[in-house]
Design a protein around this motif. Structure first.
Motif, PDB file in Angstrom:
ATOM      1  N   GLU A 197       0.761  -1.060  -0.063  1.00  0.00           N
ATOM      2  CA  GLU A 197       0.040  -0.061   0.366  1.00  0.00           C
ATOM      3  C   GLU A 197       0.971   1.276  -0.075  1.00  0.00           C
ATOM      4  O   GLU A 197       0.674   2.108  -0.742  1.00  0.00           O
ATOM      5  N   ALA A 198       1.892   1.194   0.765  1.00  0.00           N
ATOM      6  CA  ALA A 198       2.827   2.292   0.818  1.00  0.00           C
ATOM      7  C   ALA A 198       3.470   2.648  -0.354  1.00  0.00           C
ATOM      8  O   ALA A 198       3.715   3.821  -0.851  1.00  0.00           O
ATOM      9  N   LEU A 199       3.797   1.716  -1.192  1.00  0.00           N
ATOM     10  CA  LEU A 199       4.647   1.797  -2.506  1.00  0.00           C
ATOM     11  C   LEU A 199       3.604   2.108  -3.510  1.00  0.00           C
ATOM     12  O   LEU A 199       3.982   3.102  -4.513  1.00  0.00           O
ATOM     13  N   PHE A 200       2.308   1.905  -3.465  1.00  0.00           N
ATOM     14  CA  PHE A 200       1.399   2.334  -4.283  1.00  0.00           C
ATOM     15  C   PHE A 200       0.958   3.887  -3.885  1.00  0.00           C
ATOM     16  O   PHE A 200       1.181   4.518  -4.922  1.00  0.00           O
ATOM     17  N   TYR A 249      -3.955  -4.339  -2.398  1.00  0.00           N
ATOM     18  CA  TYR A 249      -3.421  -5.481  -1.831  1.00  0.00           C
ATOM     19  C   TYR A 249      -4.551  -6.424  -1.962  1.00  0.00           C
ATOM     20  O   TYR A 249      -5.719  -6.228  -1.950  1.00  0.00           O
ATOM     21  N   HIS A 250      -4.312  -7.481  -2.698  1.00  0.00           N
ATOM     22  CA  HIS A 250      -5.174  -8.821  -3.337  1.00  0.00           C
ATOM     23  C   HIS A 250      -6.202  -8.239  -4.017  1.00  0.00           C
ATOM     24  O   HIS A 250      -7.288  -8.697  -4.315  1.00  0.00           O
ATOM     25  N   GLY A 267      10.611 -11.824  -3.285  1.00  0.00           N
ATOM     26  CA  GLY A 267      11.182 -12.169  -1.965  1.00  0.00           C
ATOM     27  C   GLY A 267      10.308 -13.490  -1.502  1.00  0.00           C
ATOM     28  O   GLY A 267      10.164 -13.318  -0.447  1.00  0.00           O
ATOM     29  N   GLN A 268       9.624 -14.070  -2.289  1.00  0.00           N
ATOM     30  CA  GLN A 268       8.453 -15.150  -1.783  1.00  0.00           C
ATOM     31  C   GLN A 268       7.295 -14.714  -1.153  1.00  0.00           C
ATOM     32  O   GLN A 268       6.620 -15.279  -0.636  1.00  0.00           O
ATOM     33  N   ARG A 269       7.326 -13.106  -1.328  1.00  0.00           N
ATOM     34  CA  ARG A 269       5.841 -12.578  -0.928  1.00  0.00           C
ATOM     35  C   ARG A 269       5.233 -12.161  -1.821  1.00  0.00           C
ATOM     36  O   ARG A 269       5.630 -11.322  -2.711  1.00  0.00           O
ATOM     37  N   SER A 270       3.860 -12.445  -1.776  1.00  0.00           N
ATOM     38  CA  SER A 270       2.900 -11.781  -2.549  1.00  0.00           C
ATOM     39  C   SER A 270       3.040 -10.364  -2.741  1.00  0.00           C
ATOM     40  O   SER A 270       2.518  -9.653  -1.891  1.00  0.00           O
TER      41      SER A 270
END
Ligand SMILES: [Zn+2]
Length: 151
Positions: free
Chosen positions: A52-55, A115-116, A135-138
């Motif tokens: 969310e912060a990157l968005f 997110y999602h 890094g293996q995170r969605s």
């Protein structure tokens, strides 16, 4: 909440400054998303808020952390504070509660922008949100609002 050795500042504390964040990111060549989840930059920033912060800051999750401009770092800090504050206003009373809330599909789930939301239109520009693994995170982002800038 006490600071633990090796952890970065709590994002809603006075210690979390643009200068401090810029310095911490300057030495990191990894993808910004992954760097944000490494607890030594910011304590306890979870996967949802990182997206969310990157968005908020219009920064692509795969952007190398050390290539962010000062303006982008300032926007990113603002985004982190903003998404955390929003979450607290909508149910959490503390940072740790907020983290729990966002881990579940609670009320705060309605306040996510990316997110999602893969496949659904970006709330800013209408482009379908994409999902990748970092890094293996969605990881979720808008390919139009968050363009990958190569240095
Ligand atoms: Zn967009």
């Amino acid at each position: 909440m006490e600071a633990l050795d090796g952890l970065g500042p709590e994002p809603l504390s006075d210690e979390f400054t643009v200068e401090g964040l810029a310095q911490a990111l300057a030495g990191r060549k990894g993808a910004i998303k992954q760097v944000l989840l490494a607890q030594e930059i910011i304590a306890g920033l979870g996967n949802i808020y990182a997206d969310e912060a990157l968005f908020y800051a219009s920064i692509h999750p795969l952007r190398r952390a050390n290539t962010l401009t000062h303006v982008e770092v300032a926007r990113l800090r603002e985004g982190i504070v903003s998404v955390l504050t929003l979450g607290i206003e909508h149910g959490g009373t503390s940072f740790s509660e907020y983290r729990d809330l966002w881990g579940e599909a609670g009320d705060n789930y309605n306040h996510v922008r990316v997110y999602h939301r893969q496949g659904q239109p970006c709330l800013r520009c209408g482009t379908p949100i994409e999902r990748i693994t970092v890094g293996q995170r969605s990881t979720h982002f808008c390919p139009n609002c968050q363009k990958l800038i190569e240095e």
